[in-house]
Write a protein that holds these residues in place. Structure first.
Motif, PDB file in Angstrom:
ATOM      1  N   VAL A 180      -5.650  -5.893 -12.953  1.00  0.00           N
ATOM      2  CA  VAL A 180      -5.999  -7.488 -12.919  1.00  0.00           C
ATOM      3  C   VAL A 180      -6.513  -7.769 -11.740  1.00  0.00           C
ATOM      4  O   VAL A 180      -7.265  -8.803 -11.656  1.00  0.00           O
ATOM      5  CB  VAL A 180      -4.514  -7.952 -12.706  1.00  0.00           C
ATOM      6  CG1 VAL A 180      -4.750  -9.370 -12.826  1.00  0.00           C
ATOM      7  CG2 VAL A 180      -3.885  -7.633 -14.375  1.00  0.00           C
ATOM      8  N   ALA A 181      -6.480  -7.249 -10.449  1.00  0.00           N
ATOM      9  CA  ALA A 181      -6.837  -7.933  -9.217  1.00  0.00           C
ATOM     10  C   ALA A 181      -8.487  -7.738  -9.274  1.00  0.00           C
ATOM     11  O   ALA A 181      -9.216  -6.463  -9.857  1.00  0.00           O
ATOM     12  CB  ALA A 181      -6.451  -6.953  -7.967  1.00  0.00           C
ATOM     13  N   ASP A 182      -8.975  -9.032  -8.511  1.00  0.00           N
ATOM     14  CA  ASP A 182     -10.367  -8.819  -8.103  1.00  0.00           C
ATOM     15  C   ASP A 182     -10.766  -7.848  -7.035  1.00  0.00           C
ATOM     16  O   ASP A 182     -11.635  -7.149  -6.813  1.00  0.00           O
ATOM     17  CB  ASP A 182     -11.002 -10.151  -7.881  1.00  0.00           C
ATOM     18  CG  ASP A 182     -11.112 -10.947  -9.400  1.00  0.00           C
ATOM     19  OD1 ASP A 182     -11.789 -10.587 -10.125  1.00  0.00           O
ATOM     20  OD2 ASP A 182     -10.174 -11.944  -9.457  1.00  0.00           O
ATOM     21  N   ARG A 183      -9.573  -8.284  -6.068  1.00  0.00           N
ATOM     22  CA  ARG A 183      -9.684  -7.437  -4.848  1.00  0.00           C
ATOM     23  C   ARG A 183      -8.386  -7.195  -4.383  1.00  0.00           C
ATOM     24  O   ARG A 183      -7.389  -7.727  -4.658  1.00  0.00           O
ATOM     25  CB  ARG A 183     -10.228  -8.397  -3.677  1.00  0.00           C
ATOM     26  CG  ARG A 183     -11.952  -8.460  -3.694  1.00  0.00           C
ATOM     27  CD  ARG A 183     -12.625  -9.225  -2.658  1.00  0.00           C
ATOM     28  NE  ARG A 183     -12.041 -10.581  -2.522  1.00  0.00           N
ATOM     29  CZ  ARG A 183     -11.647 -11.050  -1.414  1.00  0.00           C
ATOM     30  NH1 ARG A 183     -11.469 -10.752  -0.303  1.00  0.00           N
ATOM     31  NH2 ARG A 183     -10.932 -12.426  -1.424  1.00  0.00           N
ATOM     32  N   VAL A 184      -8.293  -5.975  -3.740  1.00  0.00           N
ATOM     33  CA  VAL A 184      -7.188  -5.391  -3.063  1.00  0.00           C
ATOM     34  C   VAL A 184      -7.038  -5.436  -1.662  1.00  0.00           C
ATOM     35  O   VAL A 184      -8.044  -4.785  -1.004  1.00  0.00           O
ATOM     36  CB  VAL A 184      -6.729  -4.035  -3.466  1.00  0.00           C
ATOM     37  CG1 VAL A 184      -5.468  -3.802  -3.072  1.00  0.00           C
ATOM     38  CG2 VAL A 184      -6.404  -4.183  -5.086  1.00  0.00           C
ATOM     39  N   ALA A 185      -6.251  -6.115  -0.839  1.00  0.00           N
ATOM     40  CA  ALA A 185      -6.082  -6.061   0.527  1.00  0.00           C
ATOM     41  C   ALA A 185      -5.123  -5.287   1.129  1.00  0.00           C
ATOM     42  O   ALA A 185      -4.025  -5.385   0.789  1.00  0.00           O
ATOM     43  CB  ALA A 185      -6.127  -7.539   1.074  1.00  0.00           C
ATOM     44  N   VAL A 186      -5.324  -4.465   1.997  1.00  0.00           N
ATOM     45  CA  VAL A 186      -4.444  -3.178   2.290  1.00  0.00           C
ATOM     46  C   VAL A 186      -3.768  -3.723   3.741  1.00  0.00           C
ATOM     47  O   VAL A 186      -4.771  -3.937   4.939  1.00  0.00           O
ATOM     48  CB  VAL A 186      -4.833  -2.013   2.493  1.00  0.00           C
ATOM     49  CG1 VAL A 186      -3.804  -1.050   2.977  1.00  0.00           C
ATOM     50  CG2 VAL A 186      -5.437  -1.500   1.141  1.00  0.00           C
ATOM     51  N   ILE A 215      -6.564  -4.176   6.830  1.00  0.00           N
ATOM     52  CA  ILE A 215      -7.140  -2.807   7.639  1.00  0.00           C
ATOM     53  C   ILE A 215      -8.487  -2.589   6.483  1.00  0.00           C
ATOM     54  O   ILE A 215      -9.315  -1.811   6.969  1.00  0.00           O
ATOM     55  CB  ILE A 215      -6.359  -1.506   7.788  1.00  0.00           C
ATOM     56  CG1 ILE A 215      -5.580  -1.134   6.331  1.00  0.00           C
ATOM     57  CG2 ILE A 215      -5.370  -1.875   8.903  1.00  0.00           C
ATOM     58  CD1 ILE A 215      -4.881   0.251   6.522  1.00  0.00           C
ATOM     59  N   GLU A 216      -8.022  -3.076   5.236  1.00  0.00           N
ATOM     60  CA  GLU A 216      -8.977  -2.553   4.400  1.00  0.00           C
ATOM     61  C   GLU A 216      -9.040  -3.641   3.039  1.00  0.00           C
ATOM     62  O   GLU A 216      -7.997  -4.006   2.896  1.00  0.00           O
ATOM     63  CB  GLU A 216      -9.228  -1.237   3.699  1.00  0.00           C
ATOM     64  CG  GLU A 216     -10.252  -0.888   2.787  1.00  0.00           C
ATOM     65  CD  GLU A 216     -10.015   0.587   2.578  1.00  0.00           C
ATOM     66  OE1 GLU A 216     -10.773   1.141   1.828  1.00  0.00           O
ATOM     67  OE2 GLU A 216      -9.450   1.607   3.254  1.00  0.00           O
ATOM     68  N   THR A 217     -10.439  -4.004   2.661  1.00  0.00           N
ATOM     69  CA  THR A 217     -10.351  -5.014   1.639  1.00  0.00           C
ATOM     70  C   THR A 217     -11.529  -4.532   0.587  1.00  0.00           C
ATOM     71  O   THR A 217     -12.717  -4.306   1.070  1.00  0.00           O
ATOM     72  CB  THR A 217     -10.500  -6.463   1.860  1.00  0.00           C
ATOM     73  OG1 THR A 217      -9.571  -6.872   2.918  1.00  0.00           O
ATOM     74  CG2 THR A 217     -10.419  -7.047   0.364  1.00  0.00           C
ATOM     75  N   ALA A 218     -11.167  -4.220  -0.670  1.00  0.00           N
ATOM     76  CA  ALA A 218     -12.324  -3.511  -1.373  1.00  0.00           C
ATOM     77  C   ALA A 218     -11.780  -3.955  -3.237  1.00  0.00           C
ATOM     78  O   ALA A 218     -10.450  -4.430  -3.341  1.00  0.00           O
ATOM     79  CB  ALA A 218     -12.306  -2.389  -1.272  1.00  0.00           C
ATOM     80  N   GLY A 249       0.808  -2.656   1.010  1.00  0.00           N
ATOM     81  CA  GLY A 249       1.087  -2.055   2.273  1.00  0.00           C
ATOM     82  C   GLY A 249       2.429  -1.615   2.313  1.00  0.00           C
ATOM     83  O   GLY A 249       3.444  -1.841   1.502  1.00  0.00           O
ATOM     84  N   ARG A 250       2.809  -0.828   3.406  1.00  0.00           N
ATOM     85  CA  ARG A 250       4.127  -0.320   3.548  1.00  0.00           C
ATOM     86  C   ARG A 250       5.269  -1.421   3.914  1.00  0.00           C
ATOM     87  O   ARG A 250       4.811  -2.621   4.397  1.00  0.00           O
ATOM     88  CB  ARG A 250       4.354   0.723   4.472  1.00  0.00           C
ATOM     89  CG  ARG A 250       3.586   1.865   4.112  1.00  0.00           C
ATOM     90  CD  ARG A 250       3.639   3.053   5.117  1.00  0.00           C
ATOM     91  NE  ARG A 250       2.706   4.326   4.736  1.00  0.00           N
ATOM     92  CZ  ARG A 250       3.141   5.139   3.943  1.00  0.00           C
ATOM     93  NH1 ARG A 250       3.916   5.141   3.046  1.00  0.00           N
ATOM     94  NH2 ARG A 250       2.259   6.042   3.833  1.00  0.00           N
ATOM     95  N   SER A 251       6.485  -1.269   3.744  1.00  0.00           N
ATOM     96  CA  SER A 251       7.568  -2.077   4.270  1.00  0.00           C
ATOM     97  C   SER A 251       7.205  -2.453   5.639  1.00  0.00           C
ATOM     98  O   SER A 251       7.006  -1.397   6.510  1.00  0.00           O
ATOM     99  CB  SER A 251       8.535  -1.525   3.794  1.00  0.00           C
ATOM    100  OG  SER A 251       9.614  -2.757   4.293  1.00  0.00           O
TER     101      SER A 251
END
Length: 277
Positions: free
Chosen positions: A221-227, A234-237, A47-49
């Motif tokens: 490497v990630a199993d999931r990325v959360a934004v 706002i989104e996890t996938a 995510g953004r700073s």
């Protein structure tokens, strides 16, 4: 996690965050965060700073006291807003379950590499120096720095210092590792050596929650990325889905910023500003 990184996960989350809020005065920094991290899973937060990533990570082990919500790590559940000796004891026990790696290395300059890694097991877990030294050497070997055990931090590169910091966190034998942008303070040519250590930990099945702007690492490497944006997830996938076809316009804009290099330029500017302070 792609096919190269095969792990077996328990059915129950190792970390469970429910209804987490954090206010700094009138500023609502975390807004109703809910997130599970499974055993042996790697979750990257992007995510953004100012989106709340680091505050969320620091709230998990109560380095930032949450304003509301529940944090559960390895079966130990703590409600935000607790007071008194029992609450402090529970927070202490929770912190023993989490290993934290910060943007800055925070090594003791007057201690050798080995002594830095031994400090937690000796002072917190009350292990003998002999036992602590064995644990410290094993973890320095894991990060490829056993040969530097007698050096002092001022003789190390930034990447080596961060690898020592990772070994120091691992020496406490935590249930989960929390990484807060561990490469953001490094020169570009040193980033790879730290990411390679983290990839190795993932391959070993270490549960990891990683705040990062390294999109290649998140993809691989990630199993999931959360934004995160505006204090919310706002989104996890899965990374292959998120980077190919994000469902949120803000995620799409974020990823396009990474691809164009504008986000990396902003991150480098923030790091340079920190160094000047």
């Amino acid at each position: 996690m792609n096919e190269t990184w095969v792990v077996h996960m328990s059915a129950e989350p190792l970390i469970r965050i429910q209804g987490l809020h954090k206010w700094f005065g009138m500023l609502h920094v975390l807004n109703d965060i809910c997130l599970d991290v499974m055993h042996r899973e790697v979750v990257c937060l992007i995510g953004r700073s100012g989106s709340g990533k680091s505050t969320l990570l620091r709230s998990i082990n109560f380095l930032e006291e949450p304003s509301a919500g529940t944090i559960e790590v390895d079966g130990l559940s703590i409600e935000a807003g607790g007071k008194g000796r029992l609450h402090r004891q529970m927070v202490h026990e929770l912190r023993l379950k989490t290993g934290m790696v910060f943007q800055e290395f925070n090594l003791f300059p007057h201690m050798s590499v080995l002594e830095n890694v031994m400090e937690g097991p000796v002072m917190v877990k009350r292990l003998s120096k002999t036992a602590a030294a064995e644990i410290a050497e094993a973890n320095l070997d894991r990060v490829g720095l056993l040969f530097k055990k007698d050096e002092y931090p001022n003789r190390l590169s930034g990447g080596q210092k961060q690898r020592v910091a990772i070994a120091r966190a691992l020496a406490m034998e935590p249930r989960v590792m929390l990484f807060d942008e561990p490469t953001s303070a490094l020169d570009p040519e040193l980033i790879g050596e730290v990411l390679n250590v983290m990839k190795k930990l993932a391959l070993e099945g270490t549960t990891m929650l990683v705040v990062t702007h390294e999109m290649g690492f998140a993809r691989e490497v990630a199993d999931r990325v959360a934004v995160m944006a505006d204090g919310e997830i706002i989104e996890t996938a899965k990374p292959e889905d998120l980077f190919r076809a994000p469902s949120e316009p803000r995620t799409k804009a974020l990823i396009e910023g990474y691809r164009s290099g504008t986000h990396d330029q902003d991150a480098r500017s923030r790091t340079a500003a920190k160094r000047r302070k």
